[in-house]
Design an enzyme around this catalytic site. Sequence first.
Site, short mmCIF file in Angstrom:
data_model
loop_
_atom_site.label_atom_id
_atom_site.label_comp_id
_atom_site.label_asym_id
_atom_site.label_seq_id
_atom_site.Cartn_x
_atom_site.Cartn_y
_atom_site.Cartn_z
N PHE A 514 49.90 -34.19 -112.42
CA PHE A 514 50.15 -35.61 -112.23
C PHE A 514 50.63 -36.31 -113.48
O PHE A 514 50.45 -37.51 -113.64
CB PHE A 514 48.91 -36.29 -111.68
CG PHE A 514 48.58 -35.80 -110.32
CD1 PHE A 514 49.35 -36.19 -109.23
CD2 PHE A 514 47.55 -34.91 -110.12
CE1 PHE A 514 49.07 -35.73 -107.96
CE2 PHE A 514 47.26 -34.44 -108.85
CZ PHE A 514 48.03 -34.83 -107.76
N ASP A 628 41.06 -27.21 -107.29
CA ASP A 628 42.28 -26.77 -107.97
C ASP A 628 41.94 -25.88 -109.17
O ASP A 628 42.41 -26.10 -110.28
CB ASP A 628 43.10 -27.99 -108.40
CG ASP A 628 44.53 -27.59 -108.77
OD1 ASP A 628 44.96 -26.46 -108.43
OD2 ASP A 628 45.23 -28.40 -109.42
#
Length: 815
Positions: A514, A628
């Site tokens: 991100f 993740d």
Amino acid sequence: MRASFLLCSSQLICCLFFLLKPSFAVDSLRPLESINDGGTLVSPDGSFEIGFFRPGSSKNRYVGIWYKNIPAQTVVWVANRCSPVTDSSGSLTLNSSGNLALLGQNKTVVWSSTMTTTSSIKQPLRPILQLLDSGNLVIRDEKDGNLDTYLWQSFDYPSDTLLPGMKTGFNLRTGHKWYLSAWKNADDPCPTDLTCGLEPHAYPELSIRKGEMEYYRHGPWNGLHFSGTVHLRPNPNSQYEFVHNDEVFSRYYIKNQSVLTRMILNPTTSKRERLQWNDEEKTWSLLSSAPTDYCDSYGLCGVNGNCVISSNPVCQCLKGFKPKSPENWNSMAVWAEGCVRNTPLSCQDKEKDGFIKFPNFKVPDTEHTWVNWSMSMKECRGKCLSNCSCMAYSNTDIRGEGSGCAMWFGDLIDVRQIPGGGQDLYIRMPASELSKGDGKVKALIIVTVIGVVSGMLSAGYFIWKRSIRESSKIICHENGCQEEDLELPLFDLSTMYTATDNFSFHNKLGEGGFGPVYRGKLEDGQEIAVKRLSISSGQGMKEFKNEVVLIAKLQHRNLVKLFGCCIHDEEKLLVYEYMPNKSLDSFIFDEKQAKLLQWPKRFEIICGIARGLLYLHQDSRLRIIHRDLKAGNILLDSEMNPKISDFGMARTFRGDEMEGNTSRVVGTYGYIAPEYAFNGLFSMKSDIFSFGIMVLEIVSGRRSRVLRPGNDSFTLTGHAWKLMKEGRAVDMVDGCLKESSNLCEILRCIHIGLLCVQQCPVDRPSMSSIVLMLSSECALPQPEKPGYFMETKSPQMSSQSSSTNEITMSIVEAR
Ligand SMILES: *[C@@H]1O[C@H](CO)[C@@H](O)[C@H](O)[C@H]1NC(C)=O
Ligand SMILES: *[C@@H]1O[C@H](CO)[C@@H](O)[C@H](O)[C@H]1NC(C)=O
Ligand SMILES: *[C@@H]1O[C@H](CO)[C@@H](O)[C@H](O)[C@H]1NC(C)=O
Ligand SMILES: *[C@@H]1O[C@H](CO)[C@@H](O)[C@H](O)[C@H]1NC(C)=O
Ligand SMILES: *[C@@H]1O[C@H](CO)[C@@H](O)[C@H](O)[C@H]1NC(C)=O
Ligand SMILES: *[C@@H]1O[C@H](CO)[C@@H](O)[C@H](O)[C@H]1NC(C)=O
Ligand SMILES: *[C@@H]1O[C@H](CO)[C@@H](O)[C@H](O)[C@H]1NC(C)=O
Ligand SMILES: *[C@@H]1O[C@H](CO)[C@@H](O)[C@H](O)[C@H]1NC(C)=O
Ligand SMILES: CC(=O)N[C@H]1CO[C@H](CO)[C@@H](O)[C@@H]1O
């Protein structure tokens, strides 16, 4: 060709007068005779040989003793450990006063035997050098009828190897010490500061030190074994002896002379290893090694703490004690401060004190002890009771009824429980502690052999912790978490600009899912890593808050630490501790870097990730699914300790929830579990799948996603499973690990990895079971077929930032 001159049956009256030329083997050396390049001296039974050798790939030459009859050159003693002969000159000569000298280049003395003061008083009449069948190189006076009197012996100056009959200990009169010191590496026998010897305490104990630091205690000898020896496999073939008079030492003997065994201090593993020659396989096999597990780390649980390897967390206070700082102890798993008494001992009413028996314990550090080798148990108890500073006592010899008395003063350090081993330890308690628990006071034993029980305990612990934290309100639901009393430093934007040189390209550490991550330095010098969430990134306010709230509350040494955050209009920044060694993937998948990460470190990393994950899944306040996990999200600190990072995707659960489902699958292809990728179902078991992938990657050095082009269509998991079924799991081990490795441990990790990546989530073990599997030698179940056995058409993926496989992505699946 080497001519052997073992002509004389009785080597003591053997008189060989011949010119010593290279390539001659002799059975004794007299004054003015010498051993040159190629010449050797052999023990009468032909088992040992001394001569010049080159270690490993070194060009330097040393004088050493090795086994004559085994193919793998195994050096057990070195004379000139730090002063090699650098060319092909050099000769070992005995002079007429009975001193051995090694002459190097241009006849300079590079090493010489130093006479022990007592024996050099009298000038020897006829000195002679002999190599005994035990491997001991001795200088004797041939005129002295006493065959056991040596002017000098190599056994008094051990290198890194302890042969049967060699002493470990010290001489109280002369101060001489017998101890092992490890080689620098396979090419250099010069001693390092890794040593193994007997600590000269009142109650002496065997320990391994790194320089000044005590690193592992075997504990004191208790008549049967060293108190802290964990996996004691009684060996009918060997016999130990512990002697305490003017000389204090231990040594062992082998009953069957044809069995070759040695004990070494291995510089690669920093362990004391016991090896035995396997004549069929022509290799040395490892019989035992120490330290063995996490609980063997010296003083892990602090003073008065007790390490129980099968419990979770491993540290607990001894019964009658409580954490000195409960906050650190319980929520941060910081145990160094140790434990204090529930009720302080008061010396006034010492008559009312008593003792609690702690069975099967490794006794504490013996630095502050007192010993009487003949006292009875009853006398020992009385003596301890009458001295206010006596904290504990035990027998010095636990054989039979038990005898001898050892008393401990002050705090008790480095205690652990050893199921089936150790010995009884009696710890002093005030009367009030003794009367607790309906009078029947027993040692607190939490031995949870199976993961399920340990999991239940953790759940109980978790619920308990939740209930005492009601006051801090965290509300979590599908739309994110809200935290009312979030106490996290807010940094202002200008500070962030200054710290990172205006987010300069030079400071960029990498690109996360991100947004980019920058290295920075605060004004006080604190190094930081700043994650700048890109405005266009998928990580909106929701993920941002999620990460902040979650990680601010998480404290564990295997989780990356969040220092604070910064919110300014569109800018959203997260400020973390800086990890100098980047992420795990930059090591294991890089040919050069991979060599820096040898197996012991890799194993520590696997265990560290497992502990961090266990904390997330079970021990933290919230049940957290990371979602993740991948090598790129495991950061390494300056000591290469692993820290789990990137909680942007993490989800919390209430204690009773076990599974979630989502229509927005996020994760990294290659790591996410099949049921999650295809059905959007995530649970702790999907994290465990990702953990298993990482374990297989760490062992193999291969990315789960990248297959050898043109080769079989097996994935990493399929490949591993296939090899294991064929009994060839060793073939998948990273080439750079093969030499110096504990193969057994590696294979165990492959096995554990395969258990984690099984297709069916319920088959996968829980984190607590995994931690247990990693730390013990319990038998493992056979894994079922793994997920992604064969390469399949992947679900539709829409990568958010780039086409590389390593970026976290969302998978928009067709459901
Ligand atoms: C033998 O060697 C020792 C030590 O190097 C030396 O002190 C001694 O004088 C030597 N003796 C003779 C006779 O050379
Ligand atoms: C011995 O030889 C080395 C090099 O071969 C030389 O540097 C050194 O000075 C010599 N020492 C003596 C005492 O001659
Ligand atoms: C001693 O060990 C050798 C090699 O392991 C074995 O063949 C032999 O039977 C043993 N002898 C005894 C008496 O145990
Ligand atoms: C050790 O204990 C025995 C038995 O109580 C006693 O006779 C002896 O004097 C003690 N030795 C020392 C050195 O205290
Ligand atoms: C208790 O033992 C310590 C250590 O041996 C000793 O220094 C101290 O004098 C003893 N105290 C009493 C009251 O016997
Ligand atoms: C950062 O940017 C500010 C304003 O844009 C500028 O004044 C400053 O010199 C920059 N600092 C660095 C180290 O480039
Ligand atoms: C997924 O969640 C929805 C509600 O959010 C629920 O109705 C559905 O049954 C769940 N599906 C599965 C497979 O658990
Ligand atoms: C497939 O792998 C094997 C060994 O792993 C290797 O010998 C062979 O060359 C590979 N084939 C191709 C086409 O890369
Ligand atoms: C293996 C490796 O690269 N270790 C490094 C980790 O970081 C510390 C501190 O920056 C270095 O000293 C190590 O060499």
